[in-house]
Scaffold this motif. Sequence first.
Motif: not given
Length: 321
Positions: A51, A114, A193, A197-198, A314
């Motif tokens: 990330s 991410p 995101i 992702g994140g 997530w």
Amino acid sequence: MAAANAHYYATRDPLGKAGDFITAPEISQMFGELIGLWCADLWDRAGRPDSHWVELGPGRGTLAGDALRSMAKAGLAPPVHLVETSPVLRAAQGERVPHATWHDAVDTLPTDRPLLIVANEFFDALPIRQLVRRGADWHERFVAAQDTLFLPIAGKPVPAAVIPEELRDAAPGAIIETCPAAVAIVRALSARIAAQGGALLVIDYGYDGPAIGDTLQAVRGHAPANPFEAPGEQDLTAHVDFATLAAAAQVAGATAWGPVAQGDFLVALGIDTRAAALARAAPDRRDEIAAARTRLVGDMGRLFRAMALTGRDWPLPAGFA
């Protein structure tokens, strides 16, 4: 407001006792450390993906330094990206986070993995627009300049359709605020995101809109000031509409959590345990540490709120159960 704040931040370090205001990371290392552990915990439960760590408006880099130190102890040592336009503050950030990559805007953030993004007292400094009711109509509020005198004035009427239906019949003099810049940034980052992702953690003072109220304010020398005086020489802010930002995030594909009070958030993350550990390690600072904890959780903890936006699939972020 945008022009005034751009000049203000580009020409000084406004933080600390010698500046105009103090933010949570400058009050105690506990704030940044807990934010870092929040990121590391979420990353761990998401499967420890490679990330990037991002901070919007990092101030002196104090939060980043504390967060990165605590993340490293949890096994997370990601590339660091700081979104900052002020050359003065970039220099200060470089002393604390010398390996960072700087960006002028969120558009240039990486797209390959991410993003773990933190925005502490960032959105309140973005420029707002105000609409004021005069008689039967709503008008956009402008600023008139005559020599060195600046005053708010009402411009031409705006269509009723731009006013939330439940607020259209507000009393004369009522003011509605919007922040198109904040919505645009949240939409852009939420789309990122959702795809990469994140998460994005937002901590600021604000409300759940739409609502009536004039929240434009200025601070100079740690005291309230007239926002229409000395443009570019004092900090201009407005309260953040968390409900509008959450809605924008969800439209872009992210999941919104909160907001919750900053005090409740920090307690859930373990600020009391951390304060006790710091006091044991430095007994001579016990009162200082206790005072910092009280400030972060007490009055400031009630005024400020935390909201998290997460990518698809997530996990639930800590502090938002």
